[in-house]
Write a protein that holds these residues in place. Structure first.
Motif, PDB file in Angstrom:
ATOM      1  N   VAL A 131       0.853  -1.186   0.000  1.00  0.00           N
ATOM      2  CA  VAL A 131       0.000   0.000   0.000  1.00  0.00           C
ATOM      3  C   VAL A 131       0.892   1.240   0.000  1.00  0.00           C
ATOM      4  CG1 VAL A 131      -1.719   1.290   1.317  1.00  0.00           C
ATOM      5  CG2 VAL A 131      -1.868  -1.210   1.181  1.00  0.00           C
ATOM      6  N   GLY A 132       0.503   2.262  -0.758  1.00  0.00           N
ATOM      7  CA  GLY A 132       1.306   3.470  -0.843  1.00  0.00           C
ATOM      8  C   GLY A 132       1.362   4.229   0.463  1.00  0.00           C
ATOM      9  N   ASN A 133       2.482   4.915   0.695  1.00  0.00           N
ATOM     10  CA  ASN A 133       2.654   5.675   1.929  1.00  0.00           C
ATOM     11  C   ASN A 133       3.187   7.082   1.691  1.00  0.00           C
ATOM     12  OD1 ASN A 133       5.197   4.891   1.115  1.00  0.00           O
ATOM     13  ND2 ASN A 133       5.919   4.331   3.163  1.00  0.00           N
ATOM     14  N   GLY A 134       3.093   7.571   0.443  1.00  0.00           N
ATOM     15  CA  GLY A 134       3.548   8.929   0.165  1.00  0.00           C
ATOM     16  C   GLY A 134       3.130   9.395  -1.214  1.00  0.00           C
ATOM     17  N   SER A 135       2.889  10.707  -1.352  1.00  0.00           N
ATOM     18  CA  SER A 135       2.476  11.281  -2.632  1.00  0.00           C
ATOM     19  C   SER A 135       3.252  12.570  -2.893  1.00  0.00           C
ATOM     20  CB  SER A 135       0.974  11.584  -2.644  1.00  0.00           C
ATOM     21  OG  SER A 135       0.207  10.413  -2.457  1.00  0.00           O
ATOM     22  N   PHE A 136       3.526  12.835  -4.154  1.00  0.00           N
ATOM     23  CA  PHE A 136       4.201  14.078  -4.548  1.00  0.00           C
ATOM     24  C   PHE A 136       3.834  14.383  -5.992  1.00  0.00           C
ATOM     25  CE2 PHE A 136       7.033  10.450  -4.958  1.00  0.00           C
ATOM     26  CZ  PHE A 136       7.492  10.528  -6.252  1.00  0.00           C
ATOM     27  N   GLN A 137       4.070  15.640  -6.405  1.00  0.00           N
ATOM     28  CA  GLN A 137       3.690  16.071  -7.742  1.00  0.00           C
ATOM     29  C   GLN A 137       4.779  16.912  -8.392  1.00  0.00           C
ATOM     30  OE1 GLN A 137      -0.074  18.133  -7.160  1.00  0.00           O
ATOM     31  NE2 GLN A 137      -1.249  16.222  -7.267  1.00  0.00           N
ATOM     32  N   LEU A 138       4.806  16.870  -9.720  1.00  0.00           N
ATOM     33  CA  LEU A 138       5.627  17.738 -10.557  1.00  0.00           C
ATOM     34  C   LEU A 138       4.697  18.661 -11.319  1.00  0.00           C
ATOM     35  CD1 LEU A 138       8.079  18.682 -12.280  1.00  0.00           C
ATOM     36  CD2 LEU A 138       7.709  16.641 -13.694  1.00  0.00           C
ATOM     37  N   TRP A 139       4.956  19.976 -11.243  1.00  0.00           N
ATOM     38  CA  TRP A 139       4.180  20.960 -11.993  1.00  0.00           C
ATOM     39  C   TRP A 139       5.104  21.657 -12.986  1.00  0.00           C
ATOM     40  CZ3 TRP A 139       1.258  24.075  -7.581  1.00  0.00           C
ATOM     41  CH2 TRP A 139       0.413  23.180  -6.883  1.00  0.00           C
ATOM     42  N   LEU A 140       4.701  21.697 -14.263  1.00  0.00           N
ATOM     43  CA  LEU A 140       5.394  22.472 -15.283  1.00  0.00           C
ATOM     44  C   LEU A 140       4.482  23.613 -15.702  1.00  0.00           C
ATOM     45  CD1 LEU A 140       6.906  19.677 -17.591  1.00  0.00           C
ATOM     46  CD2 LEU A 140       7.920  20.758 -15.568  1.00  0.00           C
ATOM     47  N   HIS A 141       4.965  24.854 -15.563  1.00  0.00           N
ATOM     48  CA  HIS A 141       4.153  26.045 -15.826  1.00  0.00           C
ATOM     49  C   HIS A 141       4.432  26.584 -17.225  1.00  0.00           C
ATOM     50  CE1 HIS A 141       2.775  26.752 -11.586  1.00  0.00           C
ATOM     51  NE2 HIS A 141       3.864  26.016 -11.329  1.00  0.00           N
ATOM     52  N   GLY A 145       7.888  28.953 -17.570  1.00  0.00           N
ATOM     53  CA  GLY A 145       8.913  27.913 -17.523  1.00  0.00           C
ATOM     54  C   GLY A 145       9.260  27.460 -16.121  1.00  0.00           C
ATOM     55  N   ILE A 146       8.443  27.834 -15.133  1.00  0.00           N
ATOM     56  CA  ILE A 146       8.713  27.432 -13.752  1.00  0.00           C
ATOM     57  C   ILE A 146       8.541  25.924 -13.608  1.00  0.00           C
ATOM     58  CG2 ILE A 146       7.843  27.571 -11.374  1.00  0.00           C
ATOM     59  CD1 ILE A 146       7.176  30.487 -11.922  1.00  0.00           C
ATOM     60  N   ILE A 147       9.462  25.311 -12.886  1.00  0.00           N
ATOM     61  CA  ILE A 147       9.386  23.900 -12.512  1.00  0.00           C
ATOM     62  C   ILE A 147       9.133  23.849 -11.016  1.00  0.00           C
ATOM     63  CG2 ILE A 147      10.667  21.730 -12.341  1.00  0.00           C
ATOM     64  CD1 ILE A 147      12.256  22.707 -14.818  1.00  0.00           C
ATOM     65  N   GLN A 148       8.082  23.153 -10.612  1.00  0.00           N
ATOM     66  CA  GLN A 148       7.665  23.162  -9.211  1.00  0.00           C
ATOM     67  C   GLN A 148       7.397  21.740  -8.729  1.00  0.00           C
ATOM     68  OE1 GLN A 148       4.360  25.786  -8.496  1.00  0.00           O
ATOM     69  NE2 GLN A 148       4.456  25.570  -6.276  1.00  0.00           N
ATOM     70  N   PHE A 149       7.901  21.429  -7.532  1.00  0.00           N
ATOM     71  CA  PHE A 149       7.635  20.158  -6.865  1.00  0.00           C
ATOM     72  C   PHE A 149       6.749  20.432  -5.650  1.00  0.00           C
ATOM     73  CE2 PHE A 149      12.300  19.199  -8.127  1.00  0.00           C
ATOM     74  CZ  PHE A 149      11.923  18.922  -9.431  1.00  0.00           C
ATOM     75  N   VAL A 150       5.756  19.590  -5.425  1.00  0.00           N
ATOM     76  CA  VAL A 150       4.851  19.732  -4.284  1.00  0.00           C
ATOM     77  C   VAL A 150       4.731  18.372  -3.600  1.00  0.00           C
ATOM     78  CG1 VAL A 150       2.563  20.438  -3.511  1.00  0.00           C
ATOM     79  CG2 VAL A 150       3.578  21.533  -5.520  1.00  0.00           C
ATOM     80  N   TYR A 151       4.728  18.374  -2.252  1.00  0.00           N
ATOM     81  CA  TYR A 151       4.790  17.120  -1.497  1.00  0.00           C
ATOM     82  C   TYR A 151       3.652  16.995  -0.502  1.00  0.00           C
ATOM     83  CZ  TYR A 151       9.464  17.147  -3.422  1.00  0.00           C
ATOM     84  OH  TYR A 151      10.518  17.175  -4.296  1.00  0.00           O
ATOM     85  N   GLY A 152       3.079  15.812  -0.450  1.00  0.00           N
ATOM     86  CA  GLY A 152       2.309  15.419   0.704  1.00  0.00           C
ATOM     87  C   GLY A 152       3.291  14.983   1.782  1.00  0.00           C
ATOM     88  N   PRO A 153       2.837  14.630   2.977  1.00  0.00           N
ATOM     89  CA  PRO A 153       3.782  14.199   4.012  1.00  0.00           C
ATOM     90  C   PRO A 153       4.511  12.924   3.600  1.00  0.00           C
ATOM     91  CG  PRO A 153       1.511  13.788   4.672  1.00  0.00           C
ATOM     92  CD  PRO A 153       1.437  14.615   3.445  1.00  0.00           C
ATOM     93  N   ILE A 154       5.841  12.968   3.695  1.00  0.00           N
ATOM     94  CA  ILE A 154       6.678  11.810   3.374  1.00  0.00           C
ATOM     95  C   ILE A 154       7.554  11.517   4.576  1.00  0.00           C
ATOM     96  CG2 ILE A 154       8.524  10.946   1.887  1.00  0.00           C
ATOM     97  CD1 ILE A 154       7.331  12.527  -0.390  1.00  0.00           C
ATOM     98  N   ALA A 155       7.443  10.302   5.087  1.00  0.00           N
ATOM     99  CA  ALA A 155       8.203   9.907   6.275  1.00  0.00           C
ATOM    100  C   ALA A 155       9.671   9.708   5.936  1.00  0.00           C
ATOM    101  CB  ALA A 155       7.611   8.624   6.865  1.00  0.00           C
ATOM    102  N   ALA A 156      10.512   9.776   6.957  1.00  0.00           N
ATOM    103  CA  ALA A 156      11.934   9.507   6.773  1.00  0.00           C
ATOM    104  C   ALA A 156      12.127   8.089   6.252  1.00  0.00           C
ATOM    105  CB  ALA A 156      12.677   9.698   8.088  1.00  0.00           C
ATOM    106  N   THR A 157      13.073   7.939   5.337  1.00  0.00           N
ATOM    107  CA  THR A 157      13.361   6.625   4.773  1.00  0.00           C
ATOM    108  C   THR A 157      14.535   5.997   5.509  1.00  0.00           C
ATOM    109  OG1 THR A 157      14.902   7.497   3.129  1.00  0.00           O
ATOM    110  CG2 THR A 157      12.570   7.432   2.533  1.00  0.00           C
ATOM    111  N   THR A 158      14.615   4.699   5.427  1.00  0.00           N
ATOM    112  CA  THR A 158      15.675   3.978   6.137  1.00  0.00           C
ATOM    113  C   THR A 158      16.377   2.970   5.250  1.00  0.00           C
ATOM    114  OG1 THR A 158      14.058   2.344   6.907  1.00  0.00           O
ATOM    115  CG2 THR A 158      14.512   4.216   8.360  1.00  0.00           C
ATOM    116  N   ALA A 159      16.047   2.964   3.968  1.00  0.00           N
ATOM    117  CA  ALA A 159      16.622   1.952   3.086  1.00  0.00           C
ATOM    118  C   ALA A 159      16.815   2.512   1.689  1.00  0.00           C
ATOM    119  CB  ALA A 159      15.705   0.721   3.044  1.00  0.00           C
TER     120      ALA A 159
END
Length: 263
Positions: A131-141, A145-159
Motif C-alpha cells: 500500500v502506498g505511503n507517500g504522494s508528490f507532484q511535478l508541476w510544469l508552468h 517555464g517554472i518547474i515546481q515540486f509539491v509534497y504530501g507528508p513523506i516519512a523519513a526513509t531507512t533503506a
C-alpha cells in the motif's frame, strides 16, 4: 544557476483525481510510461519540449525519448537527460496508487500536473501488494517555464540508499540538486543519499531568469511567398530566439539573432 531556487510552505497537492489520464497503474516496479504530450510547448534549458515520460521511481524525462527505468538515482549523470526528479529513489507504485497527469488552467497560463499518488516509499520489503505511503507532484508552468515540486507528508526513509530531488540537462555537470533538510540547492554537488522526512505542503520552485523581451518587430520584403522579420535584441542572457507562425514553431535561432526570412 539560470534556475534560481525558492521554497514555499502550505501548498496543497493539486486534486486531479477527476479527469486525469493514467500513466502508470498500481503495484508496478521499475516501469516507464509511454512518451506523452505535455499539452503545450515547454522551454527547458533553452530547448522547447512538447513531450514527457515518467517512471515508477519518481523520475521524469522531457523530449521524445522514453525515460529509463533506472532506480540508481544519480543526478550528476546524463542518464535520461534532460531529466526532472521530484523524488527519485528505488520506489514503486502502491497497489492503491499510480502515476497520472492532467493539464489545468487556460492558455497561456496552463500547468501540467504529474501526480505520483500513493507511492511505496521506500520499496524495502518488496512491492508486491504494498500500500502506498507517500504522494508528490511535478508541476510544469506554461510561459514562465517554472518547474515546481509539491509534497504530501513523506516519512523519513531507512533503506534503498536515499533519494534525489532536482533536475539535469546536457552535460552531467549541469544540474541542480535540492537537499530537503534545510531546503537548500547546490549546482555543484549532487545529494543522492537523502533519507529525511518531508513536511506535507512543502514546495520547491525553480524559476528561470527570463530574458528581456524583443521589441520593434517589423515586417519587410513582403511578397506572396514570404517576408522578412526584424526586431531589436534587448537581452543578454537568452539561449536563442524561437519564431512561431500561427502557434507553430518554424525556426529556432541563435542568441543575439535580429532577423528571420520566412517563405
Amino acid at each position: 544557476t539560470t534556475y534560481p531556487f525558492s521554497t514555499l510552505g502550505g501548498v496543497p497537492l493539486e486534486d486531479i483525481s477527476a479527469g486525469a489520464t493514467q500513466l502508470l497503474g498500481g503495484g508496478l516496479d521499475d516501469t516507464a510510461s509511454a512518451v506523452t504530450p505535455i499539452g503545450f510547448d515547454f522551454l527547458f534549458d533553452g530547448v522547447i519540449h512538447s513531450q514527457f515520460s515518467c517512471n515508477a521511481n519518481g523520475l521524469c524525462r522531457l523530449g521524445d525519448a522514453q525515460v529509463t527505468i533506472t532506480f540508481s538515482n544519480s543526478l550528476a549523470t546524463v542518464t535520461a537527460a534532460p531529466k526532472i526528479a521530484p523524488f527519485w529513489d528505488d520506489l514503486c507504485t502502491g497497489v492503491d496508487g499510480g502515476v497520472r497527469y492532467m493539464v489545468v488552467g487556460e492558455a497561456p497560463n496552463r500547468k501540467l500536473v504529474v501526480d505520483f499518488y500513493n507511492m511505496k516509499i521506500t520499496r524495502a520489503g518488496g512491492c508486491g501488494g504494498a500500500v502506498g505511503n507517500g504522494s508528490f507532484q511535478l508541476w510544469l508552468h506554461e510561459t514562465t517555464g517554472i518547474i515546481q515540486f509539491v509534497y504530501g507528508p513523506i516519512a523519513a526513509t531507512t533503506a534503498d540508499g536515499g533519494y534525489s530531488i532536482g533536475m539535469q540537462s546536457g552535460a552531467a555537470t549541469n544540474f541542480a540538486s535540492v537537499t530537503s533538510a534545510g531546503a537548500t540547492v547546490s549546482y555543484d554537488t549532487a545529494n543522492n543519499t537523502q533519507m529525511d522526512a518531508i513536511v506535507g505542503g512543502t514546495s520547491y520552485l525553480f524559476t528561470p531568469n527570463a530574458p528581456l523581451a524583443p521589441t520593434g518587430l517589423a515586417f519587410s520584403e513582403v511578397t506572396a511567398l514570404g517576408m522578412k522579420l526584424t526586431w531589436a535584441d534587448n537581452a543578454d542572457n537568452e539561449a536563442g530566439y524561437a519564431v512561431f507562425r500561427d502557434d507553430v514553431l518554424v525556426a529556432s535561432l541563435a542568441a543575439n539573432s535580429t532577423e528571420f526570412v520566412d517563405s
